[in-house]
Design a protein around this motif. Structure first.
Motif, PDB file in Angstrom:
ATOM      1  N   ASN A  85      -1.429   2.388  -6.767  1.00  0.00           N
ATOM      2  CA  ASN A  85      -2.492   3.110  -5.704  1.00  0.00           C
ATOM      3  C   ASN A  85      -3.361   2.083  -6.179  1.00  0.00           C
ATOM      4  O   ASN A  85      -2.794   0.545  -7.053  1.00  0.00           O
ATOM      5  CB  ASN A  85      -3.012   4.279  -6.989  1.00  0.00           C
ATOM      6  N   ARG A  86      -4.419   2.032  -5.461  1.00  0.00           N
ATOM      7  CA  ARG A  86      -5.573   0.896  -5.794  1.00  0.00           C
ATOM      8  C   ARG A  86      -7.316   1.226  -5.667  1.00  0.00           C
ATOM      9  O   ARG A  86      -7.794   1.523  -4.776  1.00  0.00           O
ATOM     10  CB  ARG A  86      -5.502   0.354  -3.471  1.00  0.00           C
ATOM     11  N   GLU A  87      -7.257   2.428  -6.327  1.00  0.00           N
ATOM     12  CA  GLU A  87      -8.113   3.036  -6.783  1.00  0.00           C
ATOM     13  C   GLU A  87      -9.869   1.656  -7.036  1.00  0.00           C
ATOM     14  O   GLU A  87     -10.610   1.865  -6.652  1.00  0.00           O
ATOM     15  CB  GLU A  87      -7.851   3.660  -8.448  1.00  0.00           C
ATOM     16  N   GLN A  88      -9.005   0.696  -7.527  1.00  0.00           N
ATOM     17  CA  GLN A  88      -9.967   0.003  -8.024  1.00  0.00           C
ATOM     18  C   GLN A  88     -11.200  -0.791  -7.129  1.00  0.00           C
ATOM     19  O   GLN A  88     -12.091  -0.778  -6.557  1.00  0.00           O
ATOM     20  CB  GLN A  88      -9.330  -1.376  -8.909  1.00  0.00           C
ATOM     21  N   GLU A  89     -10.058  -1.294  -5.631  1.00  0.00           N
ATOM     22  CA  GLU A  89     -10.512  -1.706  -4.687  1.00  0.00           C
ATOM     23  C   GLU A  89     -11.035  -0.652  -4.001  1.00  0.00           C
ATOM     24  O   GLU A  89     -12.281  -0.471  -3.500  1.00  0.00           O
ATOM     25  CB  GLU A  89      -9.366  -1.672  -3.570  1.00  0.00           C
ATOM     26  N   GLY A 107      -5.957  -8.789  -3.137  1.00  0.00           N
ATOM     27  CA  GLY A 107      -5.980  -7.715  -2.921  1.00  0.00           C
ATOM     28  C   GLY A 107      -5.327  -6.952  -1.665  1.00  0.00           C
ATOM     29  O   GLY A 107      -4.525  -7.827  -0.689  1.00  0.00           O
ATOM     30  N   ASN A 111      -1.533  -6.217  -2.819  1.00  0.00           N
ATOM     31  CA  ASN A 111      -1.657  -6.109  -4.294  1.00  0.00           C
ATOM     32  C   ASN A 111      -1.379  -4.540  -3.947  1.00  0.00           C
ATOM     33  O   ASN A 111       0.277  -4.811  -4.625  1.00  0.00           O
ATOM     34  CB  ASN A 111      -3.021  -5.184  -3.988  1.00  0.00           C
ATOM     35  N   SER A 112      -0.518  -4.018  -3.202  1.00  0.00           N
ATOM     36  CA  SER A 112       0.199  -2.670  -3.440  1.00  0.00           C
ATOM     37  C   SER A 112       1.844  -3.780  -2.768  1.00  0.00           C
ATOM     38  O   SER A 112       2.280  -2.627  -3.766  1.00  0.00           O
ATOM     39  CB  SER A 112       0.444  -2.789  -1.584  1.00  0.00           C
ATOM     40  N   LYS A 115       2.796  -4.732  -6.919  1.00  0.00           N
ATOM     41  CA  LYS A 115       2.933  -3.298  -7.614  1.00  0.00           C
ATOM     42  C   LYS A 115       4.030  -2.565  -7.449  1.00  0.00           C
ATOM     43  O   LYS A 115       5.471  -2.227  -8.045  1.00  0.00           O
ATOM     44  CB  LYS A 115       1.878  -2.439  -7.687  1.00  0.00           C
ATOM     45  N   TYR A 149       5.368  -2.999   2.229  1.00  0.00           N
ATOM     46  CA  TYR A 149       5.273  -3.259   0.919  1.00  0.00           C
ATOM     47  C   TYR A 149       5.914  -3.771   0.086  1.00  0.00           C
ATOM     48  O   TYR A 149       5.926  -3.695  -0.757  1.00  0.00           O
ATOM     49  CB  TYR A 149       4.709  -2.225   0.217  1.00  0.00           C
ATOM     50  N   GLY A 325      -4.457   2.357   0.372  1.00  0.00           N
ATOM     51  CA  GLY A 325      -5.410   1.161   0.605  1.00  0.00           C
ATOM     52  C   GLY A 325      -6.746   1.770   1.587  1.00  0.00           C
ATOM     53  O   GLY A 325      -7.675   1.836   1.191  1.00  0.00           O
TER      54      GLY A 325
END
Ligand code: NIG
Ligand code: FE
Length: 410
Positions: A85-89, A107, A111-112, A115, A149, A325
């Motif tokens: 996931n992209r919880e931090q973003e 990012g 970022n995905s 991963k 991705y 995202g």
């Protein structure tokens, strides 16, 4: 095997004669039958009508008193195959960074990509299947899924093979879209031409050889793929009979709508920023404009101007854009509610947009998107509701009691 649903409070989106899509004023009409029956034979809709004419026998009978039946939602734009996931973003954006600033820092989509590249095909399949099952239970009965991705030959093929496995293991129509042109990998930041050549000379032939996609997509946007890049990729894809469905006008109007129309795109998606010229380009085309209101909601960006699009006598479809995202939600009920609340679509317009027009945007109008004899028995039964407008009105509540795919409860 026949199943008869009786005492349906209201049967929604009934079309005796199958339509491919509805546009302009016609979007205000949502045909329904009150106090209805629906007869399913195996995986298809066999008959429907008023309870006054209910058939006398069937292998099984389901009484749905006080509840409604809708054709399944048709979600024509998703990226549900992703890793992690992209919880931090999400937290970074709450603290003030924009989606574009996060992407510029490496990012976002990249970022995905990182991963996904280190996730095995099996694990990716399991993560994606879980999301697919979640959205089927929320009423989605036909779906499009994109790659994009991976961004290497190997990782794009991995994503598309996962989509193929989902197609094999689940009964709903699933359409695969190749989106190798989603972002430039960081190592090609200063040599974009080279990455486009990999898409054209390496990815496309392999995808065609394995028959892994029906559609081709490009993220046509400032900082991503230019209109010229889009033209080049769509031209190359034509050789492999891939039909374009293009991400355009999310942040800027740069001529991508006109270019997509010239390539006979099946749909152009996002359209948060629309000029008069973009609307004119869509008139006299067969291209479906697709709005993604959950993305606008999550990123706090403008909503697609639905009223202007419909006033120009155009059709409009609604889809989720489910991705890690910009839209970590695949809930079509929320999409329909948000279209009504934020885009000022009427419930009739929004339901047409999320059913028959969504089907059109996947080349599936002849199979799903309405209650029509001979179409797939993909539909959902609501909980007890007073009217169909209650669905978008009570946004956030889950008013779906059960979902049926090919005539079977999921
Ligand atoms: O449709 N805009 C481009 N692609 C996706 C978002 C991808 C991401 O942020 O991971 C979209 O919003
Ligand atoms: Fe998208």
């Amino acid at each position: 095997m026949t199943t008869l649903f009786i005492n349906i409070k209201e049967l929604i989106q009934v079309r005796d004669i199958s339509v491919k899509k509805v546009a302009g004023d016609a979007m205000n009409t949502l045909p329904t039958i009150k106090n209805a029956f629906l007869l399913i034979k195996d995986d298809l809709i066999e008959d429907f009508g008023s309870m006054d004419n209910v058939p006398t026998s069937a292998d099984s009978i389901v009484d749905v008193r006080n509840k409604m039946i809708f054709p399944s939602w048709c979600d024509s734009h998703t990226h549900i195959v992703f890793a992690g996931n992209r919880e931090q973003e999400f937290v970074d954006r709450i603290k003030g960074l924009t989606y574009e600033e996060i992407a510029n820092k490496g990012g976002g989509i990249l970022n995905s990509v990182k991963k996904l590249q280190i996730t095995s095909e099996e694990d990716l399949y399991l993560q994606s299947a879980k999301r697919l099952e979640e959205v089927i239970k929320l009423g989605t009965g036909a779906i499009e899924i994109k790659s994009g991705y991976g961004l290497t030959v190997e990782a794009e093929l991995k994503m598309l093979r996962v989509i193929k496995k989902l197609q094999q293991n689940y009964q709903l129509p699933i359409k695969a879209t190749f989106l190798g042109a989603h972002a430039f990998p960081s190592e090609y930041k200063n040599n974009k031409e080279a990455y486009i050549n990999i898409i054209i000379n390496e990815m496309l032939p392999k995808i065609a050889a394995e028959n892994l996609a029906e559609f081709i997509d490009v993220f046509c946007e400032t900082g991503y793929f230019s209109v010229a890049d889009t033209d080049k990729i769509l031209t190359a894809a034509k050789k492999y009979n891939l039909t374009p469905k293009v991400h355009v006008n999310q942040f800027n109007s740069i001529g991508g709508v006109e270019k997509s129309v010239l390539h006979n795109a099946l749909s152009v998606d996002h359209l948060e920023i629309m000029t008069k010229e973009d609307i004119v380009a869509l008139q006299n085309s067969e291209t479906m404009p697709v709005a993604l209101p959950s993305c606008s909601y999550f990123l706090s960006i403008p909503y697609t101007p639905a009223k202007d699009i419909i006033a120009a006598n155009l059709p409009l479809a609604l889809a989720t854009d489910f991705n890690p995202g910009s839209t970590p939600s695949g809930n079509m009920n929320f999409v329909v509610a948000t279209a009504c609340i934020k885009m000022k679509m009427t419930p009739e317009q929004a339901i047409n947009a999320a059913t028959i027009n969504g089907a059109y945007a996947m080349n599936l109008s002849d199979k799903v998107g309405s209650i029509t004899k001979g179409k797939k028995a993909n539909f959902f039964i609501t909980k007890e509701i007073p009217s169909y407008g209650f669905l978008p009105y009570s946004f956030g509540s889950n008013l779906i009691e059960s979902a049926y795919i090919n005539g079977e409860e999921f």
